[in-house]
Design an enzyme around this catalytic site. Structure first.
Site, mmCIF file in Angstrom:
data_model
loop_
_atom_site.group_PDB
_atom_site.id
_atom_site.type_symbol
_atom_site.label_atom_id
_atom_site.label_comp_id
_atom_site.label_asym_id
_atom_site.label_seq_id
_atom_site.Cartn_x
_atom_site.Cartn_y
_atom_site.Cartn_z
ATOM 1 N N LYS A 135 0.850 -1.194 0.000
ATOM 2 C CA LYS A 135 0.000 0.000 0.000
ATOM 3 C C LYS A 135 0.882 1.239 0.000
ATOM 4 O O LYS A 135 2.050 1.169 0.409
ATOM 5 C CB LYS A 135 -0.891 0.026 1.244
ATOM 6 C CG LYS A 135 -2.165 0.839 1.069
ATOM 7 C CD LYS A 135 -3.223 0.091 0.300
ATOM 8 C CE LYS A 135 -4.444 0.927 0.039
ATOM 9 N NZ LYS A 135 -5.523 0.095 -0.530
ATOM 10 N N GLY A 178 -20.907 6.773 1.928
ATOM 11 C CA GLY A 178 -19.837 7.070 0.957
ATOM 12 C C GLY A 178 -20.392 7.038 -0.455
ATOM 13 O O GLY A 178 -21.074 6.083 -0.846
#
Ligand code: NAD
Length: 419
Positions: A105, A217
């Site tokens: 990541k 979201g």
């Protein structure tokens, strides 16, 4: 006070799974920490002539099963611990999907909304120059995540190609199709989640026709989940973004809200619907709750107020371990992030495979292969729950998913002689 540090949470989850499965302590020690962590300063010449220095990270969590794979976030609240947690979850995600990739990541602490297009391009290119030696199709394959886009992926791929002196499309996924992107990548995360929703609804006897869904979201993941859940016959009654939530018991209109979000920049200004706070959205009496924004949204403070019949974690890390326990005791199935949102990385894997072969697939081929893997992953979680139930141990979907993934990563580490 409940622990909210995402990396400590990722470690707690692993520790719990290790206890249930009786994991070898040497393998456990290896899996508790990332293999490599890179921290870089990213200087950018701003349009006012000043140079601003941003902080960036890239983490390789575990590469026993293949090159590191994971997105890059541009976010003001980014931190090394968030990146480490997300890299750990990527490791479990790729292993659960049984694709030949490890976990990685990246992130840069910045607010992309405050950067103009030139500054954003400079930041993207400079970040790649700084972490370039950590990247590569056989080393670490990046992708978009929160507040990074296909355009940013195209700049990053271009910069990496300049560094190595030839086109290297396979260094990054989530690119526009014109520069090696895959058909079907843009809505893959939400589409994958819809396959999980379909399978989980069947398992728990929830009728999807007119099922009430609330989504937290309205970005890439949540927005497409809104559009796609309609195709399953479900009715999205509430959705939010960082400005607030809108609600209608009759169901919301995707097209209208997308247009208003585009026009005003935030959902809070959309007309004609009841307004709710983000907390109220999470506590609605719905069939399915889909957190699709940020971490730590369902915690010990609100888990006992959740009324949904089922939770699908489309975001990474939206449910804390304390909340996890409460939902499990209340018999609300909570399907974990690294199962539910794995569609994105699965199609990223397809994109990487297409780039390395220079052989491109149709959208139907991509979606058909995605469906098979999602159904297989879901079944492996349910089968593992059954296996443990037969041994008189009731375990949550998250713990079952961890056990499947950790067994696979551990087997690869053992065979390679890492412990
Ligand atoms: P995005 O930037 O496209 O959208 C994020 C959305 O969340 C925006 O609508 C934003 O307004 C909203 N938001 C932010 N804070 C909020 C809050 N406190 N309450 C309500 N809404 C809030 O990001 P995305 O790509 O959709 O990612 C969302 C989540 O899904 C992240 O956890 C990400 O890691 C995860 N995820 C995304 C993908 C993908 O392919 N996009 C893949 C796997 C996981």
């Amino acid at each position: 006070m409940e622990e909210l540090n995402p990396f400590k949470i990722a470690q707690q989850q692993l520790d719990e799974a290790a206890g249930i499965m009786g994991l070898d302590r040497n393998a456990h020690a290896l899996l508790r920490e990332p293999m490599e962590t890179m921290s870089v300063s990213v200087p950018v010449k701003m349009h006012d002539g000043n140079t601003q220095v941003f902080q960036g990270f890239r983490v390789h969590y575990n590469t026993a099963r293949g090159p590191a794979k994971g997105g890059i976030r541009f976010h003001p609240q980014e931190s090394l611990d968030t990146v480490k947690a997300l890299a750990a979850w990527m490791t479990w995600k790729c292993a659960l999907a049984d694709i030949p990739l490890g976990g990685g990541k990246g992130g840069v602490i910045c607010d992309p909304k405050k950067l103009d297009n030139n500054e954003l391009e400079s930041l993207s290119r400079e970040y790649v120059r700084k972490i370039g030696k950590f990247l590569g199709p056989k080393v670490d394959v990046a992708a978009p995540d929160v507040y990074t886009t296909p355009q940013i992926m195209a700049w990053m791929m271009d910069e990496y190609s300049r560094l190595v002196g030839h086109n290297e499309f396979g260094v990054i996924t989530g690119k526009p199709v014109e520069v090696g992107g895959s058909e079907g990548r843009f809505d893959a995360t939400a589409l994958g989640a819809m396959y999980v929703l379909r399978e989980a609804a069947k398992l728990h006897g929830i009728k999807l026709k007119d099922a009430k869904v609330a989504i937290q979201g309205f970005g890439n993941a949540g927005g497409f989940a809104f559009e796609l859940s309609k195709k399953l016959g479900a009715k999205v009654v509430a959705i939010s973004d960082s400005s607030g939530a809108v609600y209608s018991s009759k169901g919301l209109d995707y097209k209208k809200l997308s247009e208003e979000k585009k026009k005003y920049g935030e959902l809070g200004k959309a007309k004609g619907y009841e307004e709710l706070s983000n907390n109220e959205l999470l506590e609605l009496d719905v069939d399915v709750l889909i957190p699709a924004a940020m971490e730590n949204q369902i915690t010990e403070d609100n888990a006992d107020k959740i009324k949904a019949k089922m939770v699908l974690e489309l975001a990474n890390g939206p449910v804390t371990p304390g909340a996890d326990k409460i939902l499990f005791e209340r018999k609300i199935p909570d399907y974990p992030d690294f199962l539910v949102n794995s569609g994105g990385v699965i199609v990223s894997y397809f994109e990487w495979a297409q780039n390395t072969q220079n052989w491109y697939w149709t959208e139907d081929e991509v979606n058909g292969r995605l469906e098979k893997i999602m159904v297989r992953s879901f079944s492996s979680v349910v089968d593992t729950q059954k296996k443990y139930a037969d041994m008189k141990k009731k375990i949550s979907p998250r713990m079952a998913a961890y056990i499947v993934a950790v067994e696979r990563v551990t087997a690869a580490m053992k065979l390679r002689g890492w412990y």
